[in-house]
Design an enzyme around this catalytic site. Structure first.
Site, PDB file in Angstrom:
ATOM      1  N   TRP A 158       0.816  -1.222   0.000  1.00 64.46           N
ATOM      2  CA  TRP A 158       0.000   0.000   0.000  1.00 64.46           C
ATOM      3  C   TRP A 158       0.851   1.274   0.000  1.00 64.46           C
ATOM      4  CZ3 TRP A 158       1.791   2.367   4.235  1.00 64.46           C
ATOM      5  CH2 TRP A 158       2.202   1.579   5.305  1.00 64.46           C
ATOM      6  N   ASN A 159       2.169   1.178   0.292  1.00 66.37           N
ATOM      7  CA  ASN A 159       2.931   2.423   0.466  1.00 66.37           C
ATOM      8  C   ASN A 159       3.240   3.122  -0.858  1.00 66.37           C
ATOM      9  OD1 ASN A 159       4.766   0.447  -0.224  1.00 66.37           O
ATOM     10  ND2 ASN A 159       6.366   1.133   1.176  1.00 66.37           N
ATOM     11  N   ALA A 184      -2.595  -4.410  -2.217  1.00 65.26           N
ATOM     12  CA  ALA A 184      -2.927  -4.415  -0.788  1.00 65.26           C
ATOM     13  C   ALA A 184      -4.386  -3.999  -0.611  1.00 65.26           C
ATOM     14  CB  ALA A 184      -2.024  -3.437  -0.059  1.00 65.26           C
ATOM     15  N   GLY A 235       6.909  -6.203   0.295  1.00 66.26           N
ATOM     16  CA  GLY A 235       6.215  -6.143   1.573  1.00 66.26           C
ATOM     17  C   GLY A 235       7.136  -6.550   2.700  1.00 66.26           C
ATOM     18  N   GLU A 257      11.035  -8.170  -2.501  1.00 64.70           N
ATOM     19  CA  GLU A 257      11.607  -6.890  -2.067  1.00 64.70           C
ATOM     20  C   GLU A 257      10.995  -6.636  -0.694  1.00 64.70           C
ATOM     21  OE1 GLU A 257      11.546  -3.353  -1.164  1.00 64.70           O
ATOM     22  OE2 GLU A 257      10.624  -2.758  -3.066  1.00 64.70           O
ATOM     23  N   CYS A 291      10.467   1.053   2.634  1.00 70.56           N
ATOM     24  CA  CYS A 291      11.442   0.110   3.187  1.00 70.56           C
ATOM     25  C   CYS A 291      12.875   0.616   3.003  1.00 70.56           C
ATOM     26  CB  CYS A 291      11.239  -1.297   2.661  1.00 70.56           C
ATOM     27  SG  CYS A 291      10.766  -1.350   0.980  1.00 70.56           S
ATOM     28  N   GLU A 390      12.002  -2.162  11.874  1.00 71.21           N
ATOM     29  CA  GLU A 390      11.695  -1.136  10.876  1.00 71.21           C
ATOM     30  C   GLU A 390      10.633  -0.199  11.457  1.00 71.21           C
ATOM     31  OE1 GLU A 390      10.279  -2.963   7.288  1.00 71.21           O
ATOM     32  OE2 GLU A 390      11.133  -1.381   6.053  1.00 71.21           O
ATOM     33  N   GLU A 467      14.567  -5.495  -8.964  1.00 71.97           N
ATOM     34  CA  GLU A 467      13.597  -4.850  -9.843  1.00 71.97           C
ATOM     35  C   GLU A 467      14.296  -3.654 -10.476  1.00 71.97           C
ATOM     36  OE1 GLU A 467      10.310  -4.000  -7.164  1.00 71.97           O
ATOM     37  OE2 GLU A 467       9.438  -5.951  -7.604  1.00 71.97           O
TER      38      GLU A 467
HETATM   39  C1  SIN Z   1       9.388   0.554  -1.048  1.00 69.06           C
HETATM   40  O1  SIN Z   1       9.392   1.138   0.003  1.00 69.06           O
HETATM   41  O2  SIN Z   1       8.883  -0.579  -1.116  1.00 69.06           O
HETATM   42  C2  SIN Z   1       9.925   1.127  -2.336  1.00 69.06           C
HETATM   43  C3  SIN Z   1      10.627   2.394  -2.184  1.00 69.06           C
HETATM   44  C4  SIN Z   1      11.216   2.935  -3.466  1.00 69.06           C
HETATM   45  O3  SIN Z   1      10.979   2.461  -4.569  1.00 69.06           O
HETATM   46  O4  SIN Z   1      11.989   3.903  -3.372  1.00 69.06           O
END
Ligand code: SIN
Length: 489
Positions: A158-159, A184, A235, A257, A291, A390, A467
């Site tokens: 969802w982020n 999500a 996630g 990831e 993340c 985290e 990715e």
């Molecule tokens: C993520 O937080 O899953 C991706 C962050 C990003 O692409 O910079």
């Protein structure tokens, strides 16, 4: 104003499922909320396990045609999807802000970031190729083919409701795979709008599918069905491990990831203004819910006070508020449980000796949604829970350490290894430290590591696979070897 009334193209507001090139809806649904005010935005169809099976069957059919399509044709359809996403960038941004909460200008920035993966992958489609190989037998020939892995299940967070879809979907489609996306449950509306634009772009039926619903029902089908050959997931590490276990039975490929615990290192020769600006930029992106967000800001002792002063001034000016208010720098957290979790981490850090310099409390009562104050903590110990897990919220926590060796050791003292940041002007340090830091991505004097052309991913418990860039497309291909025996005479 309802969410569809905010859109210039109300037809992008979808609440069903997109399977086999058709929109369907079902009897079961789940609500989607705006975390800035907790109002219901929509009720979205939950397809259940049967719907997931139907989507995978549709993707298997779609694959038969798509994998035989010329890469130039795949490129054209992808670029059409890219153009449509650019055209409706404001609407996609509106959907992201409404269901995820990030400020509208940041949401539109995410749309551009996400679209870039489509543009890059489209052009990469025609560069997927095998090689001719030398072989020992006289007259024989050997070569390799790069072929699509097959049906791919994409499970997205969802982020980044748009970019984490495009970063998986575009390279998979470029490689000739078909996909089933499960977004999500917090942010399905952006995913469904992307499906509507994919439909308009002209992907053949079954190549692109989006289904929503409960992970308990959809997950096992998306990982266990024999037709699915790969699972792409962004996630938490915990869910990543579960998916990997589920994929193990069918020896399916995984691209994961996962979580991070990013150190942001400021050495005593660093440009402290740039470092403080870098922390603020990286930390408050998506409200700290990424993340790659700096989790432990590790500063060399000699410059720690000077650096903390600069950072405090920056963080004190960060304004939390509704993402549709142009004065807001950060939006809410995704829900109240996230606020409670962040607050518990801050409270236990304070109990363990960290000092709150700014913020340090929920703003739910003042702002009427799942808000937490932009926060700066100083003087924490590396043993605190906030240093080990985290944070996923707008909390910057500063730690002090003495020298290069100790800093690298502390930075690596975590099961995670996604992103790290290093601020220094000493080129010797750049080489020594980037080689020693156990991370998949390192930003040197740079607070943002992701881009369409570069590899994104982690080591250790932060994931498997990459990715982005040519690596992102390669993940979705199988390498096949062909040997042609020599002909006598
Ligand atoms: C993520 O937080 O899953 C991706 C962050 C990003 O692409 O910079």
């Amino acid at each position: 104003m309802t969410i569809s009334e905010r859109l210039t193209e109300p037809a992008l507001f979808k609440t069903g499922a997109y399977i086999g090139g058709k929109w369907t809806s079902g009897d079961k649904s789940f609500p989607v909320y705006n975390p800035a005010n907790r109002q219901t935005l929509a009720d979205v169809t939950d397809v259940g396990a049967e719907g997931a099976k139907t989507a995978i069957a549709a993707a298997s059919e779609g694959l038969k045609r798509w994998k035989k399509t010329s890469p130039f044709e795949r490129c054209r359809v992808l670029l059409k999807w890219y153009d449509l996403i650019q055209r409706y960038s404001d609407d996609l941004g509106t959907l992201i802000t409404a269901e995820m909460g990030k400020p509208l200008r940041e949401a539109k920035g995410e749309v551009a970031y996400g679209a870039a993966f489509i543009e890059w992958s489209a052009q990469e489609a025609a560069r997927v190729h095998g090689e001719t190989l030398p072989v020992a037998a006289p007259g024989a020939r050997g070569w390799t083919l790069r072929q699509p892995v097959g049906v791919v299940s994409c499970i997205t967070p969802w982020n980044f409701p748009a970019a984490m879809i495009t970063r998986k979907a575009a390279p998979a489609l470029a490689a000739g795979c078909s996909i089933v996306i499960k977004p999500a449950p917090e942010t399905p509306l952006t995913a469904l709008a992307l499906a509507e634009l994919a439909d308009r772009a002209g992907f053949p039926a079954g190549v692109f599918n989006v289904i929503c619903g409960d992970a308990q029902d959809l997950g096992p089908v998306m990982t266990g069905s024999p037709e699915v050959r790969m699972i792409g997931f962004t996630g938490s590490t915990e869910v990543g491990k579960l998916l990997m276990r589920q994929a193990a039975d069918g020896i399916k490929r995984v691209s994961l990831e996962l979580g991070g615990n990013a150190p942001f290192i400021v050495m005593d020769d660093a440009d402290l203004d740039a470092a403080a600006a870098g922390v603020a930029q990286a930390k408050f992106r998506s409200g700290g819910q990424t993340c790659v967000s700096p989790n432990r800001i590790i500063v060399q002792e000699g410059v720690a006070d000077a650096f903390v002063g600069r950072l405090q001034a920056k963080i004190a000016s960060v304004k939390a508020g509704d993402g549709f208010d142009s004065a807001s720098d950060i939006g809410p957290l995704i829900h109240d449980e996230a606020v409670d979790r962040v607050d518990a981490l801050v409270k236990s850090a304070v109990a363990g000796g960290a000092k709150v310099l700014t913020g340090g409390q929920p703003l739910a009562d003042e702002l009427g949604g799942s808000f937490y104050a932009p926060t700066l903590l100083d003087g924490g110990s590396f043993d605190l829970e906030i240093a080990r897990s985290e944070i996923f919220g707008p909390v910057a926590s500063v730690y002090r350490a003495s020298d290069e060796t100790q800093i690298v050791q502390l930075a690596n003292d975590t099961p995670y290894g996604l992103a790290a940041y290093l601020y220094t002007r000493d080129i010797g340090r750049v080489h020594r430290m980037t080689e020693e830091l156990d991370y998949g991505m390192i930003g040197v004097n740079a607070p943002m590591v992701g881009s369409a052309s570069t590899p994104f991913g982690g080591v250790k418990e932060s994931g498997i696979g990459r990715e982005g860039g040519k690596w992102g497309v390669e993940e979705f291909t199988e390498l096949k070897y062909v040997l042609l025996a020599g002909v006598n005479g």
